[in-house]
Design an enzyme around this catalytic site. Sequence first.
Site, mmCIF file in Angstrom:
data_model
loop_
_atom_site.group_PDB
_atom_site.id
_atom_site.type_symbol
_atom_site.label_atom_id
_atom_site.label_comp_id
_atom_site.label_asym_id
_atom_site.label_seq_id
_atom_site.Cartn_x
_atom_site.Cartn_y
_atom_site.Cartn_z
ATOM 1 N N ALA A 24 19.871 26.102 40.299
ATOM 2 C CA ALA A 24 19.775 27.498 40.574
ATOM 3 C C ALA A 24 20.677 28.225 39.872
ATOM 4 O O ALA A 24 20.638 29.480 40.429
ATOM 5 C CB ALA A 24 19.298 27.913 41.972
ATOM 6 N N VAL A 75 21.985 16.052 43.134
ATOM 7 C CA VAL A 75 20.350 15.560 43.698
ATOM 8 C C VAL A 75 19.920 14.602 43.402
ATOM 9 O O VAL A 75 19.002 13.948 43.699
ATOM 10 C CB VAL A 75 19.426 16.780 43.433
ATOM 11 C CG1 VAL A 75 19.954 18.129 44.437
ATOM 12 C CG2 VAL A 75 19.491 17.175 41.899
ATOM 13 N N ASN A 100 13.992 21.931 40.331
ATOM 14 C CA ASN A 100 14.118 22.622 38.880
ATOM 15 C C ASN A 100 15.358 21.943 38.226
ATOM 16 O O ASN A 100 15.247 21.994 36.837
ATOM 17 C CB ASN A 100 14.453 24.000 39.026
ATOM 18 C CG ASN A 100 15.153 24.704 37.545
ATOM 19 O OD1 ASN A 100 14.209 24.735 36.871
ATOM 20 N ND2 ASN A 100 16.434 24.857 37.671
ATOM 21 N N SER A 152 7.130 19.725 32.363
ATOM 22 C CA SER A 152 7.486 20.432 30.773
ATOM 23 C C SER A 152 6.275 19.957 30.050
ATOM 24 O O SER A 152 5.322 18.954 30.529
ATOM 25 C CB SER A 152 8.557 19.719 29.991
ATOM 26 O OG SER A 152 8.557 19.886 28.711
ATOM 27 N N TYR A 165 12.890 12.189 27.405
ATOM 28 C CA TYR A 165 12.722 13.546 28.154
ATOM 29 C C TYR A 165 11.208 13.555 28.652
ATOM 30 O O TYR A 165 11.027 13.912 29.728
ATOM 31 C CB TYR A 165 13.379 14.707 27.229
ATOM 32 C CG TYR A 165 12.846 16.148 28.076
ATOM 33 C CD1 TYR A 165 13.869 16.373 29.033
ATOM 34 C CD2 TYR A 165 11.997 16.866 27.666
ATOM 35 C CE1 TYR A 165 13.360 17.713 29.707
ATOM 36 C CE2 TYR A 165 11.613 17.964 28.330
ATOM 37 C CZ TYR A 165 12.420 18.380 29.337
ATOM 38 O OH TYR A 165 12.180 19.692 29.923
ATOM 39 N N ILE A 198 11.064 27.753 26.455
ATOM 40 C CA ILE A 198 11.807 29.071 27.113
ATOM 41 C C ILE A 198 13.035 28.824 26.679
ATOM 42 O O ILE A 198 13.734 28.052 26.391
ATOM 43 C CB ILE A 198 11.501 28.353 28.544
ATOM 44 C CG1 ILE A 198 10.090 27.997 29.164
ATOM 45 C CG2 ILE A 198 12.240 29.685 29.504
ATOM 46 C CD1 ILE A 198 9.181 28.956 28.994
#
Length: 257
Positions: A24, A75, A100, A152, A165, A198
Amino acid sequence: MKSESRQLKQTAPLCNKLAIVTGASRGIGRAVAIALAEAGSHVVVHYHEQRQLAMETVKACEASGVQAIAVQADVGVEADVKRLFIAATQIGNPTILVNNAGIAHYGLLMDLSLVEWEKLLQTNLTSTFLCCREAIPYLKRASGGRIINLASIHGLRGAAMEAAYSASKAGVIALTESLAAEVGSLGITVNAVAPGVIDTDMMQGFSAQERLQMQEETPVGRLGTPADVANVITFLALEASSFITGQVISPNGGRMP
């Protein structure tokens, strides 16, 4: 003005909720953290390396009158994920998890090393698994909650030069759909958001011409913004979305049906 601010906070749709948003410190994660704060949720701003940027996100969240803290963690490491959730209890019991954190890779699969492959899977998929698993007891204690995983469009349909990916994000989608079936009876919804192109830091490797081509290939005529994704995630965090689970929602500007 102060009494009006308190009244607004108490009537906010996510008032007294607590969200953990991984990755974040910038981009989509930052936009999500701020949007959830604006909706009344307290926020744990997770970051891996960018502490200064994470603190800027914290300040932006606090501007909405909620509590926010920054917590460093990898994480993809089990012990760090446990520490992240324990740190969150400084504010309260987590009720919303937004997975995220992630990295991208652009290149031929034949040129990808095993080390790079494993790092991609650990960051994109293993981290999602670890955070989901850690979140369930907390959400169960709260009699329900929300898990929202970032996938995605390339997890829905693979793309050349992005095989690794795409594979990691397809795994996120499968995990989302399966977990939703497991925890629905606990009042926990699990959904995936699969953005199109994005405009974030991940786009820096593309030339101006390549970016223009992507824009032209998007029916709405522009690239997406982090806010476009944050709007979808905020809706999925609301009580109004309680009958939506196991779904993949793709804000992509019409790039993919």
